[in-house]
Design a protein around this motif. Sequence first.
Motif, mmCIF file in Angstrom:
data_model
loop_
_atom_site.group_PDB
_atom_site.id
_atom_site.type_symbol
_atom_site.label_atom_id
_atom_site.label_comp_id
_atom_site.label_asym_id
_atom_site.label_seq_id
_atom_site.Cartn_x
_atom_site.Cartn_y
_atom_site.Cartn_z
ATOM 1 N N SER A 161 0.829 -1.215 0.000
ATOM 2 C CA SER A 161 0.000 0.000 0.000
ATOM 3 C C SER A 161 0.859 1.259 0.000
ATOM 4 C CB SER A 161 -0.948 0.000 1.215
ATOM 5 O OG SER A 161 -0.243 0.247 2.416
ATOM 6 N N ILE A 162 2.021 1.198 0.612
ATOM 7 C CA ILE A 162 2.925 2.345 0.626
ATOM 8 C C ILE A 162 3.384 2.673 -0.793
ATOM 9 C CG2 ILE A 162 5.222 3.130 1.362
ATOM 10 C CD1 ILE A 162 4.700 1.560 4.011
ATOM 11 N N PHE A 163 3.699 1.635 -1.570
ATOM 12 C CA PHE A 163 4.174 1.855 -2.939
ATOM 13 C C PHE A 163 3.033 2.144 -3.910
ATOM 14 C CE2 PHE A 163 7.796 -0.210 -1.007
ATOM 15 C CZ PHE A 163 8.853 0.542 -1.514
ATOM 16 N N ASN A 164 1.797 1.762 -3.545
ATOM 17 C CA ASN A 164 0.643 2.026 -4.404
ATOM 18 C C ASN A 164 -0.031 3.365 -4.105
ATOM 19 O OD1 ASN A 164 0.736 -0.319 -5.931
ATOM 20 N ND2 ASN A 164 -0.413 -1.506 -4.418
ATOM 21 N N ALA A 165 0.293 3.971 -2.976
ATOM 22 C CA ALA A 165 -0.455 5.140 -2.506
ATOM 23 C C ALA A 165 -0.210 6.375 -3.366
ATOM 24 C CB ALA A 165 -0.096 5.449 -1.058
ATOM 25 N N SER A 166 -1.305 7.072 -3.670
ATOM 26 C CA SER A 166 -1.210 8.384 -4.317
ATOM 27 C C SER A 166 -1.096 9.481 -3.266
ATOM 28 C CB SER A 166 -2.439 8.636 -5.184
ATOM 29 O OG SER A 166 -2.562 7.644 -6.176
ATOM 30 N N TYR A 167 -1.708 9.243 -2.098
ATOM 31 C CA TYR A 167 -1.670 10.196 -0.989
ATOM 32 C C TYR A 167 -1.651 9.435 0.327
ATOM 33 C CZ TYR A 167 -3.026 14.039 -4.125
ATOM 34 O OH TYR A 167 -3.064 14.979 -5.131
ATOM 35 N N PHE A 168 -1.071 10.058 1.329
ATOM 36 C CA PHE A 168 -1.263 9.665 2.725
ATOM 37 C C PHE A 168 -2.163 10.714 3.371
ATOM 38 C CE2 PHE A 168 3.336 7.957 2.566
ATOM 39 C CZ PHE A 168 2.910 6.712 2.127
ATOM 40 N N ILE A 169 -3.123 10.266 4.174
ATOM 41 C CA ILE A 169 -3.998 11.164 4.925
ATOM 42 C C ILE A 169 -3.880 10.733 6.382
ATOM 43 C CG2 ILE A 169 -6.355 12.006 5.249
ATOM 44 C CD1 ILE A 169 -6.903 11.141 2.329
ATOM 45 N N SER A 170 -3.265 11.553 7.202
ATOM 46 C CA SER A 170 -2.893 11.061 8.532
ATOM 47 C C SER A 170 -2.824 12.169 9.568
ATOM 48 C CB SER A 170 -1.530 10.372 8.448
ATOM 49 O OG SER A 170 -1.119 9.911 9.723
ATOM 50 N N SER A 171 -3.029 11.771 10.839
ATOM 51 C CA SER A 171 -2.856 12.675 11.973
ATOM 52 C C SER A 171 -1.387 12.809 12.351
ATOM 53 C CB SER A 171 -3.621 12.150 13.195
ATOM 54 O OG SER A 171 -4.926 11.797 12.852
ATOM 55 N N GLU A 172 -0.540 11.966 11.774
ATOM 56 C CA GLU A 172 0.890 11.970 12.063
ATOM 57 C C GLU A 172 1.671 12.258 10.783
ATOM 58 O OE1 GLU A 172 2.203 11.747 14.974
ATOM 59 O OE2 GLU A 172 0.599 10.955 16.211
ATOM 60 N N LEU A 173 2.963 12.510 10.918
ATOM 61 C CA LEU A 173 3.792 12.723 9.745
ATOM 62 C C LEU A 173 4.026 11.404 9.006
ATOM 63 C CD1 LEU A 173 6.348 15.318 11.155
ATOM 64 C CD2 LEU A 173 4.376 15.730 9.668
ATOM 65 N N SER A 174 4.498 11.506 7.778
ATOM 66 C CA SER A 174 4.513 10.363 6.862
ATOM 67 C C SER A 174 5.300 9.166 7.369
ATOM 68 C CB SER A 174 5.079 10.803 5.505
ATOM 69 O OG SER A 174 4.301 11.831 4.950
ATOM 70 N N ASN A 175 6.389 9.408 8.104
ATOM 71 C CA ASN A 175 7.196 8.274 8.553
ATOM 72 C C ASN A 175 6.417 7.327 9.453
ATOM 73 O OD1 ASN A 175 7.346 10.576 10.311
ATOM 74 N ND2 ASN A 175 8.912 9.537 11.514
ATOM 75 N N HIS A 176 5.345 7.823 10.074
ATOM 76 C CA HIS A 176 4.549 6.975 10.962
ATOM 77 C C HIS A 176 3.655 5.998 10.201
ATOM 78 C CE1 HIS A 176 5.583 8.794 14.872
ATOM 79 N NE2 HIS A 176 5.745 9.896 14.170
ATOM 80 N N VAL A 177 3.613 6.113 8.873
ATOM 81 C CA VAL A 177 2.838 5.135 8.106
ATOM 82 C C VAL A 177 3.443 3.743 8.263
ATOM 83 C CG1 VAL A 177 4.056 5.265 5.881
ATOM 84 C CG2 VAL A 177 1.602 4.796 5.927
ATOM 85 N N LEU A 178 4.699 3.696 8.667
ATOM 86 C CA LEU A 178 5.342 2.402 8.899
ATOM 87 C C LEU A 178 5.971 2.340 10.283
ATOM 88 C CD1 LEU A 178 5.968 -0.301 7.576
ATOM 89 C CD2 LEU A 178 8.150 0.655 6.835
ATOM 90 N N ASN A 179 6.904 3.250 10.543
ATOM 91 C CA ASN A 179 7.604 3.222 11.820
ATOM 92 C C ASN A 179 8.205 4.593 12.081
ATOM 93 O OD1 ASN A 179 8.728 2.223 14.185
ATOM 94 N ND2 ASN A 179 9.437 0.340 13.229
#
Length: 348
Positions: free
Chosen positions: A57-75
Amino acid sequence: DKADESAIRVYDYVQENCQTDSRNYFILNKKSSAYPALKAKYGKGIIPKYSLRHYLSIFNASYFISSELSNHVLNDRLYIDHLRERIMSVPLVFLQHGIMFAKPVDNPMAFGFHKDKNQYNIYKSVISSELEAGEFYKMKYDREDLILTGLATFDHAKLVDGADKIAFMPTYRYWEEGLIYTNRIEETSYYRVLIKIIKSFEEAGLLDRLLIVPHNKFSQYVYQNLPQYKHIISDNPSEALKVSKVFITDYSSAIYDAQYRGAYPIFYWEEKDYLIRQYKAIPPVNEENAPGPIAYNTQELIRIVKHAIENQYVVEDEYKEKYLKINSFNDNQNTKRITDFLKEHQII
């Protein structure tokens, strides 16, 4: 790891109210208490953390929508270059997890979020007022980088029936991490202020109402070092906010969440000068714009707390007016405004 902030509110709203051409997913740890219900409700829309689908999903994503900064999408920290580069390149709609109008944004520890210094591809950031926008301007963001909608999580911010706790939540003191992580917490100002507040409430006969809410990074150590007070320590700020009718802090933005719910806000600034020296910058909230009374010592604090109790926690009009300059929205339509923006810009 949890599903209780703005990201899940936006995801829920999109899934339940919007017809979209995009494929939208929410990443959640299987160990989360919310996982079974969300998985049953949304099926493949919920992706287990650290699964193969998570990485894809990280490589397929067009956007991240999150309450945290992007690095938190994984670790929080990542050392695989190809994966880190991908995470940093995907545009982020930053929902924020608090109103940025408490600690100073121009302190050295905040430089990583400044537009001219951070490595994240922050497409838009949610703000709650033009006053808050001023803090982003200090960090070199332009007005077009911001969307004035209010925080989605506030649409669901309420007190539980019978809420009667008096929460004390001192802000995070990054300069004391080393002492705390090496089990020298008793040498820190963070520990000393907790003890001072506990003793003051004990002397005032209010200890049974007090709820100590340490910062997430410190809560485990506070809990271990104050065994005699375990019954008044909360390690879950989200839950503490629900039960607190009075909320006390120095410079935590959680006070704006508490006030939105209906709690009586109090700023405890006995250590104001010390904190400013450590921040190496002056906080935006001050004597002129603070949306609640200010106590400069524990005697004043106890007096204000008793005043709040005696007046059934009614916040004075002058503080309500100041609050609306910090958070302009009180209609519980923040999530809709965010979603309307996402649709208008063809993000979803």
